[in-house]
Design an enzyme around this catalytic site. Structure first.
Site, PDB file in Angstrom:
ATOM      1  N   GLU A   1      -3.142   0.722  -9.005  1.00 27.30           N
ATOM      2  CA  GLU A   1      -2.010   1.643  -9.165  1.00 27.30           C
ATOM      3  C   GLU A   1      -0.822   0.798  -9.620  1.00 27.30           C
ATOM      4  O   GLU A   1      -0.499  -0.215  -8.977  1.00 27.30           O
ATOM      5  CB  GLU A   1      -1.661   2.317  -7.833  1.00 27.30           C
ATOM      6  CG  GLU A   1      -2.601   3.443  -7.441  1.00 27.30           C
ATOM      7  CD  GLU A   1      -2.161   4.154  -6.150  1.00 27.30           C
ATOM      8  OE1 GLU A   1      -2.188   5.382  -6.130  1.00 27.30           O
ATOM      9  OE2 GLU A   1      -1.822   3.476  -5.165  1.00 27.30           O
TER      10      GLU A   1
ATOM     11  N   HIS B   1      -0.804  -2.368  -7.136  1.00 24.71           N
ATOM     12  CA  HIS B   1      -1.574  -2.055  -5.924  1.00 24.71           C
ATOM     13  C   HIS B   1      -3.077  -2.095  -6.208  1.00 24.71           C
ATOM     14  O   HIS B   1      -3.633  -1.171  -6.795  1.00 24.71           O
ATOM     15  CB  HIS B   1      -1.139  -0.672  -5.406  1.00 24.71           C
ATOM     16  CG  HIS B   1      -1.811  -0.265  -4.138  1.00 24.71           C
ATOM     17  ND1 HIS B   1      -2.070   1.042  -3.811  1.00 24.71           N
ATOM     18  CD2 HIS B   1      -2.298  -1.001  -3.098  1.00 24.71           C
ATOM     19  CE1 HIS B   1      -2.677   1.093  -2.638  1.00 24.71           C
ATOM     20  NE2 HIS B   1      -2.829  -0.133  -2.188  1.00 24.71           N
TER      21      HIS B   1
ATOM     22  N   ASN C   1      -2.968   6.163  -0.980  1.00 19.83           N
ATOM     23  CA  ASN C   1      -2.838   6.211   0.479  1.00 19.83           C
ATOM     24  C   ASN C   1      -2.209   7.492   0.993  1.00 19.83           C
ATOM     25  O   ASN C   1      -2.354   7.831   2.163  1.00 19.83           O
ATOM     26  CB  ASN C   1      -2.096   4.985   0.986  1.00 19.83           C
ATOM     27  CG  ASN C   1      -3.045   3.801   1.013  1.00 19.83           C
ATOM     28  OD1 ASN C   1      -4.177   3.926   1.476  1.00 19.83           O
ATOM     29  ND2 ASN C   1      -2.632   2.678   0.477  1.00 19.83           N
TER      30      ASN C   1
ATOM     31  N   SER D   1       0.825  -1.212   0.000  1.00 20.78           N
ATOM     32  CA  SER D   1       0.000   0.000   0.000  1.00 20.78           C
ATOM     33  C   SER D   1       0.850   1.249   0.000  1.00 20.78           C
ATOM     34  O   SER D   1       0.355   2.329  -0.280  1.00 20.78           O
ATOM     35  CB  SER D   1      -0.823   0.072   1.282  1.00 20.78           C
ATOM     36  OG  SER D   1      -1.582  -1.059   1.464  1.00 20.78           O
TER      37      SER D   1
HETATM   38  P1  NAI Z   1      -3.933  -9.579   5.987  1.00 20.19           P
HETATM   39  O1  NAI Z   1      -3.386  -9.331   7.347  1.00 20.19           O
HETATM   40  O2  NAI Z   1      -5.416  -9.720   5.816  1.00 20.19           O
HETATM   41  O3  NAI Z   1      -3.254 -10.894   5.334  1.00 20.19           O
HETATM   42  C1  NAI Z   1      -1.871 -11.093   5.259  1.00 20.19           C
HETATM   43  C2  NAI Z   1      -1.611 -12.589   5.004  1.00 20.19           C
HETATM   44  O4  NAI Z   1      -0.212 -12.774   4.715  1.00 20.19           O
HETATM   45  C3  NAI Z   1      -1.948 -13.509   6.176  1.00 20.19           C
HETATM   46  O5  NAI Z   1      -2.792 -14.550   5.717  1.00 20.19           O
HETATM   47  C4  NAI Z   1      -0.588 -14.058   6.632  1.00 20.19           C
HETATM   48  O6  NAI Z   1      -0.666 -15.375   7.128  1.00 20.19           O
HETATM   49  C5  NAI Z   1       0.196 -13.990   5.340  1.00 20.19           C
HETATM   50  N1  NAI Z   1       1.667 -13.917   5.487  1.00 20.19           N
HETATM   51  C6  NAI Z   1       2.354 -13.122   6.342  1.00 20.19           C
HETATM   52  N2  NAI Z   1       3.693 -13.303   6.161  1.00 20.19           N
HETATM   53  C7  NAI Z   1       3.832 -14.229   5.162  1.00 20.19           C
HETATM   54  C8  NAI Z   1       4.952 -14.824   4.510  1.00 20.19           C
HETATM   55  N3  NAI Z   1       6.196 -14.509   4.835  1.00 20.19           N
HETATM   56  N4  NAI Z   1       4.715 -15.726   3.515  1.00 20.19           N
HETATM   57  C9  NAI Z   1       3.451 -16.063   3.173  1.00 20.19           C
HETATM   58  N5  NAI Z   1       2.350 -15.531   3.761  1.00 20.19           N
HETATM   59  C10 NAI Z   1       2.532 -14.616   4.736  1.00 20.19           C
HETATM   60  O7  NAI Z   1      -3.381  -8.386   5.076  1.00 20.19           O
HETATM   61  P2  NAI Z   1      -4.085  -7.681   3.806  1.00 20.19           P
HETATM   62  O8  NAI Z   1      -5.028  -6.641   4.279  1.00 20.19           O
HETATM   63  O9  NAI Z   1      -4.527  -8.725   2.857  1.00 20.19           O
HETATM   64  O10 NAI Z   1      -2.829  -6.868   3.199  1.00 20.19           O
HETATM   65  C11 NAI Z   1      -1.813  -7.522   2.459  1.00 20.19           C
HETATM   66  C12 NAI Z   1      -0.990  -6.485   1.707  1.00 20.19           C
HETATM   67  O11 NAI Z   1      -1.856  -5.744   0.822  1.00 20.19           O
HETATM   68  C13 NAI Z   1      -0.289  -5.435   2.592  1.00 20.19           C
HETATM   69  O12 NAI Z   1       0.923  -5.075   2.000  1.00 20.19           O
HETATM   70  C14 NAI Z   1      -1.270  -4.281   2.560  1.00 20.19           C
HETATM   71  O13 NAI Z   1      -0.659  -3.031   2.823  1.00 20.19           O
HETATM   72  C15 NAI Z   1      -1.757  -4.352   1.119  1.00 20.19           C
HETATM   73  N6  NAI Z   1      -3.056  -3.742   0.867  1.00 20.19           N
HETATM   74  C16 NAI Z   1      -4.065  -3.820   1.804  1.00 20.19           C
HETATM   75  C17 NAI Z   1      -5.277  -3.219   1.572  1.00 20.19           C
HETATM   76  C18 NAI Z   1      -6.375  -3.313   2.582  1.00 20.19           C
HETATM   77  O14 NAI Z   1      -7.408  -2.617   2.427  1.00 20.19           O
HETATM   78  N7  NAI Z   1      -6.252  -4.138   3.613  1.00 20.19           N
HETATM   79  C19 NAI Z   1      -5.549  -2.478   0.325  1.00 20.19           C
HETATM   80  C20 NAI Z   1      -4.477  -2.544  -0.640  1.00 20.19           C
HETATM   81  C21 NAI Z   1      -3.260  -3.130  -0.342  1.00 20.19           C
END
Ligand code: NAI
Length: 283
Positions: free
Chosen positions: A152, A140, A190, A119
């Protein structure tokens, strides 16, 4: 050239959405997460989403089975070597992402593109730990991925035009509108959204209004479809805090200082919808 095989890493809310749109667009998807429980929840969620579209008459059971058969779960990063593209959607943390990109760089073949759904983190800094900075790019997506049309697309310093063009083409194939953005903390989305959310948290912190009141003002007064605090709960308060920290660190400007209340909630484990409680309570 169209990308046909994709590994998605991360089965949280973003990974789930990315897998869904990729499989629906006919891509072969390998799906990896360090947590097998998250992968299990992720595939159940995908099944449920597709079942809903069957109930609405958008597709039939055969289409649903075909889409599900395109998604293979895996616990092994090695399988990234069989993919043309890897899309990373794990925690918003530079050292965690860099560790993963180092490993990916080792297992992937020379031409594999490594994309990050970060993000706010600098693409160039993630790319720098690999030997293929030319093949690292920011892709993104917005939350929820199946609904939101924007992607993005962020080039790192060394990203080639061919890699950029492939990601633009893939975004179009997934039904999204790609927008080119330069590599600065928070990109465009963001950099504008998070300070607004942070300011909304400050208004609650300073006792100016309740969370409900802040959200009502922004929905009825500014025609925002969701209030900023409802949106923060949807995004995840941990992710919001991580982004504010990155903006603050990246620009060294006090206007990006994260609200102490945001940090307090995260420390208490109140992460928003995903933990059941944030500014609101979810059952
Ligand atoms: P989340 O917390 O819902 O999920 C993250 C997942 O990654 C978890 O299932 C975890 O077990 C897994 N994980 C962590 N370390 C790992 C590794 N080393 N290898 C494999 N799996 C691993 O997070 P979310 O919200 O899905 O965000 C993910 C990414 O997307 C972040 O970089 C976030 O900034 C970005 N993002 C999030 C948005 C949102 O609205 N939440 C919007 C756009 C981008």
């Amino acid at each position: 050239m169209s990308i046909g095989t994709i590994m998605v890493i991360g089965a949280g809310q973003m990974g789930r959405g990315i897998v869904q749109v990729a499989a629906e667009a006919g891509k072969q998807v390998r799906w990896m997460d360090i947590s097998s429980a998250m992968l299990g929840k992720g595939i159940a969620y995908l099944d449920q989403q597709l079942e809903r579209s069957v109930a609405k008459g958008i597709r039939n059971q055969d289409d649903k089975s075909a889409i599900l058969s395109q998604v293979q779960l895996t616990a092994s990063l090695q399988e990234a070597s069989e993919c043309e593209l890897v899309i990373e959607a794990i925690a918003e943390n530079m050292s965690v992402k860099q560790a993963l990109f180092r490993e990916l760089d080792e297992v992937c073949t020379e031409g594999t593109i490594l994309a990050t759904n970060t993000s706010s983190l600098p693409i160039t800094e993630i790319a720098a730990v690999t030997s293929r900075a030319s093949h690292v790019i920011g892709m993104h997506f917005m939350n929820p991925v199946p609904v939101m049309r924007l992607v993005e697309v962020i080039r790192g310093l060394e990203t080639t035009q061919t890699v950029y063009d492939s990601i633009v083409q893939l975004s179009l194939e997934l039904g999204k509108t790609p927008v080119e953005v330069q590599d600065f903390p928070g990109f465009v989305s963001n950099r504008i959204l998070m300070p607004m959310i942070n300011e909304a948290v400050f208004t609650v912190y300073e006792g100016v209004a309740t969370a409900e009141a802040v959200d009502t003002v922004m929905k009825l007064g500014m025609r925002h479809p969701m209030g900023p605090l409802e949106l923060a709960d949807l995004i995840g308060l941990d992710t919001c805090l991580a982004i504010m920290d990155i903006l603050y660190e990246g620009f060294k400007d006090s206007k990006y200082r994260p609200c102490p209340l945001l940090r307090k909630y995260v420390k208490a484990g109140r992460l928003g919808r995903k933990s059941g409680q944030g500014f609101y309570t979810y059952t």
